[in-house]
Structures are given as C-alpha cells and as structure tokens.
Scaffold this active site. Structure first.
Site, PDB file in Angstrom:
ATOM      1  N   ILE A  45       1.044  -1.039  -0.062  1.00  0.00           N
ATOM      2  CA  ILE A  45       0.547   0.520   0.143  1.00  0.00           C
ATOM      3  C   ILE A  45       1.220   1.138  -0.514  1.00  0.00           C
ATOM      4  O   ILE A  45       1.618   1.670   0.956  1.00  0.00           O
ATOM      5  CB  ILE A  45      -1.094   0.491   1.646  1.00  0.00           C
ATOM      6  CG1 ILE A  45      -1.960  -0.794   1.664  1.00  0.00           C
ATOM      7  CG2 ILE A  45      -1.453   1.705   1.389  1.00  0.00           C
ATOM      8  CD1 ILE A  45      -2.969  -0.796   2.842  1.00  0.00           C
ATOM      9  N   TYR A  46       0.672   1.984  -1.023  1.00  0.00           N
ATOM     10  CA  TYR A  46       1.828   3.438  -1.124  1.00  0.00           C
ATOM     11  C   TYR A  46       0.838   4.105  -1.493  1.00  0.00           C
ATOM     12  O   TYR A  46       0.200   4.061  -2.708  1.00  0.00           O
ATOM     13  CB  TYR A  46       2.439   2.718  -2.060  1.00  0.00           C
ATOM     14  CG  TYR A  46       4.436   2.195  -1.491  1.00  0.00           C
ATOM     15  CD1 TYR A  46       5.599   2.585  -0.954  1.00  0.00           C
ATOM     16  CD2 TYR A  46       4.000   1.033  -1.786  1.00  0.00           C
ATOM     17  CE1 TYR A  46       5.504   1.881   0.226  1.00  0.00           C
ATOM     18  CE2 TYR A  46       5.171   0.061  -1.266  1.00  0.00           C
ATOM     19  CZ  TYR A  46       6.111   0.129  -0.516  1.00  0.00           C
ATOM     20  OH  TYR A  46       7.185  -0.671   0.364  1.00  0.00           O
ATOM     21  N   GLY A  69      -3.955   5.972   2.108  1.00  0.00           N
ATOM     22  CA  GLY A  69      -4.070   4.387   2.513  1.00  0.00           C
ATOM     23  C   GLY A  69      -4.675   3.857   3.164  1.00  0.00           C
ATOM     24  O   GLY A  69      -5.451   2.977   2.998  1.00  0.00           O
ATOM     25  N   ASN A  77       9.863   2.458   8.990  1.00  0.00           N
ATOM     26  CA  ASN A  77       8.938   2.617   9.276  1.00  0.00           C
ATOM     27  C   ASN A  77       7.621   2.959  10.304  1.00  0.00           C
ATOM     28  O   ASN A  77       6.959   1.937   9.981  1.00  0.00           O
ATOM     29  CB  ASN A  77       8.767   1.860   7.599  1.00  0.00           C
ATOM     30  CG  ASN A  77       7.517   2.540   7.275  1.00  0.00           C
ATOM     31  OD1 ASN A  77       6.749   3.975   7.545  1.00  0.00           O
ATOM     32  ND2 ASN A  77       7.153   2.337   5.564  1.00  0.00           N
ATOM     33  N   TYR A 101      -1.067   0.132  10.722  1.00  0.00           N
ATOM     34  CA  TYR A 101      -1.423  -1.390  10.704  1.00  0.00           C
ATOM     35  C   TYR A 101      -2.266  -1.538  12.628  1.00  0.00           C
ATOM     36  O   TYR A 101      -2.891  -2.361  12.622  1.00  0.00           O
ATOM     37  CB  TYR A 101      -0.182  -2.070   9.973  1.00  0.00           C
ATOM     38  CG  TYR A 101      -0.416  -1.908   8.966  1.00  0.00           C
ATOM     39  CD1 TYR A 101      -1.233  -2.161   8.011  1.00  0.00           C
ATOM     40  CD2 TYR A 101       0.763  -1.397   8.064  1.00  0.00           C
ATOM     41  CE1 TYR A 101      -1.670  -1.476   7.093  1.00  0.00           C
ATOM     42  CE2 TYR A 101       1.068  -1.511   6.916  1.00  0.00           C
ATOM     43  CZ  TYR A 101      -0.001  -1.406   6.377  1.00  0.00           C
ATOM     44  OH  TYR A 101       0.355  -1.188   4.961  1.00  0.00           O
TER      45      TYR A 101
END
Length: 174
Positions: free
Chosen positions: A97-98, A109, A136, A143
């Site tokens: 997912i970018y 996102g 990151n 998440y």
C-alpha cells in the site's frame, strides 16, 4: 477526500503502475537507503517484465487510488501460492500500500486498506497479513491502529542490504 476512486489495474495500465510504484517506493525509502541499493531495487522490482508477470498472475491484484484520473497511490494483494511467504489459502497478503507523499495524511492509505479488507471478506479469508520494514514507524502505527499484531520477522533484501521486516496479521471475524 471524497472524490478518490479505486480502480482495478489492468495490463494496459502497466506504464502508470511502473511510474507510481517507482515514485512511491523512492519517496518512502530513499532517505534510509543508499542510492545504489535503491536503483538496483527499482530497476528489478518495477521492471516491465516483473510487473507484466505480476499483472498476469491470477492470484495477485493491483488497485489504483485516483483523483480526477490521476494515480495517487496503489495497492497490491496476493492470494494462495502467490503470497510471498505464508501461502495459506485462508490468508490474504497485502504486499503493498503506497501513496504519493503529497497525499500522506489524507486517508488515501486507509481507503486502499479498506479495499483490501473488502476483498479479503469477499474471498472469505480468515486473516490478512503483511510485512513492514522495522524502520517505518508510520506504517507500523497505521497497521496497529487497524488491529494488526506482530507475529514474526523476515528478511527483505533491498539491493545488497538485508533488512528486517516485521510480519503482522489481522484475524478476521465474520
């Protein structure tokens, strides 16, 4: 950001996919990696040959996030044997997912993530999983906020640099 459209990527869109893939990967990871490793990964990971193979894989799907027909992000999902690791028919992998940097923090996102969950439910997946670079924190927090928990680690090779990805999983309840 109500005018965001999610569109399934087809082979005819390969040039747009290559462009958004290279752009968002560079924006996300250039600061923490050498130019040589980035160039090597971008050349290999986003080659027309590799993207063609991925787009022709019946167990992989790509989706663009667009505004006014401009691609601002994308999603890649893997099912069954196309998953990079677990390869569990009851699982769905979010491989990517970018979102372009200028749309960070604008829920793009989240919209792509919601699309992934919608597809997981349509496929009656028991869980969704992914790997995220340990350096990151933005993605890890995203998440975690969405209910994912860490369950393992694996090595991701970027050029000649071996990096650690945290593997995260979300159990789905219907």
């Amino acid at each position: 950001m109500t005018n965001i459209e999610i569109i399934k990527v087809e082979l005819k869109d390969i040039d747009k996919l290559q462009k958004i893939g290279r752009q968002t990967f560079s924006e996300t990871f250039s600061d923490g990696n050498t130019e040589e490793n980035m160039t090597k990964y971008l050349d290999e990971g986003f080659s027309i040959e590799k993207l063609t193979t991925e787009l022709n894989d019946k167990n992989a799907e790509f989706y663009f996030a667009t505004i006014d027909e401009n691609v601002i992000g994308y999603l890649k999902l893997n099912f069954g044997q196309s998953q990079t690791e677990l390869q569990d028919d009851k699982g769905l992998e979010i491989e990517r997912i970018y979102v372009t940097k200028n749309f960070h923090g604008k829920k793009v996102g989240q919209i792509l993530y919601d699309k992934a969950l919608e597809i997981a439910k349509l496929n009656k997946s028991d869980f969704v999983w992914l790997g995220v670079w340990e350096e990151n924190p933005r993605a890890i927090n995203f998440y975690k906020k969405n209910g994912f928990v860490e369950f393992d680690k694996h090595v991701f090779k970027l050029g000649n640099d071996e990096q650690t990805d945290i593997m995260m999983k979300l159990k789905l309840n219907y």
